[in-house]
Write a protein that holds these residues in place. Structure first.
Motif, PDB file in Angstrom:
ATOM      1  N   UNK A 177     -24.267 -73.925  28.439  1.00 50.11           N
ATOM      2  CA  UNK A 177     -23.165 -74.264  27.510  1.00 50.11           C
ATOM      3  C   UNK A 177     -23.424 -74.220  26.061  1.00 50.11           C
ATOM      4  N   UNK A 178     -24.582 -74.992  25.829  1.00 47.04           N
ATOM      5  CA  UNK A 178     -25.006 -74.886  24.513  1.00 47.04           C
ATOM      6  C   UNK A 178     -25.297 -73.615  24.007  1.00 47.04           C
ATOM      7  N   UNK A 179     -25.923 -72.862  24.805  1.00 45.11           N
ATOM      8  CA  UNK A 179     -26.352 -71.325  24.064  1.00 45.11           C
ATOM      9  C   UNK A 179     -24.917 -70.723  24.109  1.00 45.11           C
ATOM     10  N   UNK A 180     -24.118 -70.774  25.046  1.00 45.47           N
ATOM     11  CA  UNK A 180     -22.822 -70.128  24.760  1.00 45.47           C
ATOM     12  C   UNK A 180     -21.911 -70.646  23.619  1.00 45.47           C
ATOM     13  N   UNK A 224     -23.496 -71.777  20.900  1.00 43.36           N
ATOM     14  CA  UNK A 224     -24.215 -71.081  19.768  1.00 43.36           C
ATOM     15  C   UNK A 224     -23.668 -69.639  19.480  1.00 43.36           C
ATOM     16  N   UNK A 225     -23.572 -68.990  20.422  1.00 42.58           N
ATOM     17  CA  UNK A 225     -23.093 -67.515  20.626  1.00 42.58           C
ATOM     18  C   UNK A 225     -21.545 -67.468  19.992  1.00 42.58           C
ATOM     19  N   UNK A 226     -20.552 -68.330  20.491  1.00 36.77           N
ATOM     20  CA  UNK A 226     -19.479 -68.358  20.147  1.00 36.77           C
ATOM     21  C   UNK A 226     -19.354 -68.587  18.558  1.00 36.77           C
ATOM     22  N   UNK A 227     -20.040 -69.698  18.160  1.00 35.83           N
ATOM     23  CA  UNK A 227     -20.007 -70.072  16.693  1.00 35.83           C
ATOM     24  C   UNK A 227     -20.430 -68.897  15.799  1.00 35.83           C
ATOM     25  N   UNK A 228     -21.641 -68.148  16.118  1.00 32.29           N
ATOM     26  CA  UNK A 228     -22.159 -67.108  15.582  1.00 32.29           C
ATOM     27  C   UNK A 228     -21.203 -65.935  15.283  1.00 32.29           C
ATOM     28  N   UNK A 229     -20.662 -65.766  16.437  1.00 33.29           N
ATOM     29  CA  UNK A 229     -19.572 -64.607  16.698  1.00 33.29           C
ATOM     30  C   UNK A 229     -18.355 -64.923  15.384  1.00 33.29           C
ATOM     31  N   UNK A 262     -17.964 -79.370  15.807  1.00 35.95           N
ATOM     32  CA  UNK A 262     -19.009 -79.341  16.081  1.00 35.95           C
ATOM     33  C   UNK A 262     -19.601 -77.979  16.512  1.00 35.95           C
ATOM     34  N   UNK A 263     -18.741 -77.197  17.223  1.00 39.18           N
ATOM     35  CA  UNK A 263     -19.235 -75.944  17.768  1.00 39.18           C
ATOM     36  C   UNK A 263     -19.149 -74.950  16.424  1.00 39.18           C
ATOM     37  N   UNK A 264     -18.313 -75.081  15.680  1.00 36.63           N
ATOM     38  CA  UNK A 264     -18.361 -74.062  14.401  1.00 36.63           C
ATOM     39  C   UNK A 264     -19.682 -74.525  13.944  1.00 36.63           C
ATOM     40  N   UNK A 265     -20.043 -75.598  13.653  1.00 39.93           N
ATOM     41  CA  UNK A 265     -21.194 -76.071  12.971  1.00 39.93           C
ATOM     42  C   UNK A 265     -22.524 -75.508  13.502  1.00 39.93           C
ATOM     43  N   UNK A 266     -22.658 -74.988  14.665  1.00 43.99           N
ATOM     44  CA  UNK A 266     -23.709 -74.555  15.111  1.00 43.99           C
ATOM     45  C   UNK A 266     -24.194 -73.293  14.720  1.00 43.99           C
ATOM     46  N   UNK A 267     -23.335 -72.451  13.887  1.00 44.50           N
ATOM     47  CA  UNK A 267     -23.617 -71.434  13.103  1.00 44.50           C
ATOM     48  C   UNK A 267     -24.415 -71.706  11.698  1.00 44.50           C
ATOM     49  N   UNK A 268     -24.365 -72.820  11.481  1.00 47.22           N
ATOM     50  CA  UNK A 268     -24.668 -73.253  10.031  1.00 47.22           C
ATOM     51  C   UNK A 268     -26.355 -73.513  10.044  1.00 47.22           C
ATOM     52  N   UNK A 269     -27.034 -73.026   8.724  1.00 45.51           N
ATOM     53  CA  UNK A 269     -28.139 -73.240   8.467  1.00 45.51           C
ATOM     54  C   UNK A 269     -28.388 -74.417   7.772  1.00 45.51           C
TER      55      UNK A 269
END
Length: 380
Positions: free
Chosen positions: A167-170, A172-177, A211-218
């Motif tokens: 779920x975490x990997x998915x 992160x993939x969603x946020x990055x997309x 929080x999901x959207x934040x997964x693409x943040x550096x």
């Protein structure tokens, strides 16, 4: 080159023909079309009628070569739906947005298909790009449905995974997309403010979405506020004078309240989509907010800022007032309501025709929009 988003992204133009071939060859798709156009009575005759349905779809798809071709065909159906099932469609707030700029539109969620469809149509009509639309994989059990959605620029939110690591990997993939679409590809995105519809009419942003959207943040190079500004988040409030699925939602909430559980049927989401498209909606309004640019210390603050714009921008119809009066009496504050097409008598007859136990939940679904506005005003 490898495509990290291949499993979830919308189709590209070079994938259109293969997707259309799969759709046209799907017995489930053809049966669904027959059922939608003719009703359940035709199901015993489906083997005889499917060739006619396939011939019809071939005619509709003959000239479709690109995603834009497909969407322009869908536009004609959208305009026909607005003509047949609404008493008027209006839009506000787009004058403050740049058509050349991609935004992340986060909206309230009342209808599975029509929320992004109305948002998309409003943007297209004003000269903006069409959206990439987030859709849960729980709605994509059949291949032809997934193909159809991805032809319409939908990308997949993987909700059916069970393990926390997956779920975490998915996520992160969603946020990055989403970040890639907005920041690198300059293509706008639509997501709902919550997982699942607000069946009780209470529009609140789930912090988990932020929080999901934040997964693409550096985190080493960008603050939360900078990341939010990069995503160009615009809250959107979609208002329906009538909810075609109000009784279905009320029935679910009633059963949850009285029995403690509710089990969806296999075709319930499909039925909700169909009813949301074909059912009477009265007037419909889409209100676009302004991009979030405040300083945020936490995802919770971002969620509150989204809620403020959605609740403040929601256009209240008198159906909300009549439901509120029935449940709570007169509101303590004076509120301005949009002119609608439904009379109080028609609304009360609609609700009175429903099972007695369901009525209060249906009324709350309308009244809670007004309750949210009253709470919003009292907190300012």
């Amino acid at each position: 080159m490898s495509d990290p988003f291949a499993e979830i992204r919308p189709f590209n133009d070079d994938e259109v023909q293969a997707a259309l071939t799969r759709i046209l060859g799907s017995k489930q798709c053809l049966t669904a079309l027959l059922r939608f156009r003719l009703g359940d009575w035709c199901l015993p005759f489906a083997p005889l009628l499917r060739p006619l349905a396939r011939l019809y779809l071939h005619g509709q798809a003959r000239d479709l070569k690109t995603i834009n071709d497909f969407q322009m065909r869908m536009k004609a159906y959208m305009e026909q739906m607005i003509e047949n099932t609404t008493s008027g469609f209006s839009v506000s707030g787009l004058e403050q947005l740049d058509p050349a700029q991609a935004y992340l539109f986060i909206s309230n969620h009342r209808d599975i298909a029509m929320d992004p469809a109305f948002t998309n149509y409003a943007l297209h009509r004003a000269g903006h790009q069409t959206l990439r639309i987030a859709i849960g994989d729980n709605l994509l059990h059949e291949q032809w449905v997934a193909d159809l959605m991805r032809l319409n620029k939908s990308f997949i939110v993987q909700r059916s995974l069970s393990g926390p690591r997956e779920l975490l990997a998915a996520s992160k993939l969603l946020a990055n997309y989403i970040r890639f679409s907005i920041y690198d590809d300059n293509v706008p995105v639509w997501i709902a403010q919550r997982e699942g519809r607000a069946k009780n009419g209470v529009d609140r942003t789930e912090t988990a979405i932020v929080k999901m959207l934040s997964l693409s943040r550096n985190k080493r190079s960008k603050s939360l506020s900078e990341h939010v500004r990069d995503l160009r988040i615009v809250p959107v409030a979609i208002s329906y004078e009538l909810d075609p699925c109000d009784e279905m939602k009320g029935t679910e909430l009633y059963q949850l309240e009285t029995t403690g559980s509710y089990k969806k049927t296999d075709r319930e989401d499909v039925a909700s989509i169909g009813l949301g498209i074909s059912g009477a909606k009265g007037r419909v309004h889409v209100s676009f907010g302004s991009p979030l640019n405040e300083n945020f210390e936490s995802p919770e603050e971002v969620a509150v800022a989204i809620d403020d714009q959605i609740v403040g921008g929601y256009h209240l119809f008198r159906t909300s007032l009549w439901a509120y009066q029935k449940l709570f009496g007169e509101p303590e504050q004076s509120i301005e309501f949009e002119s609608g097409s439904v009379s109080e008598r028609e609304f009360r007859e609609r609700v009175d025709a429903m099972p007695e136990g369901v009525r209060s939940f249906v009324l709350a679904g309308y009244a809670n929009s007004l309750r949210s506005r009253l709470e919003h005003l009292s907190s300012r």
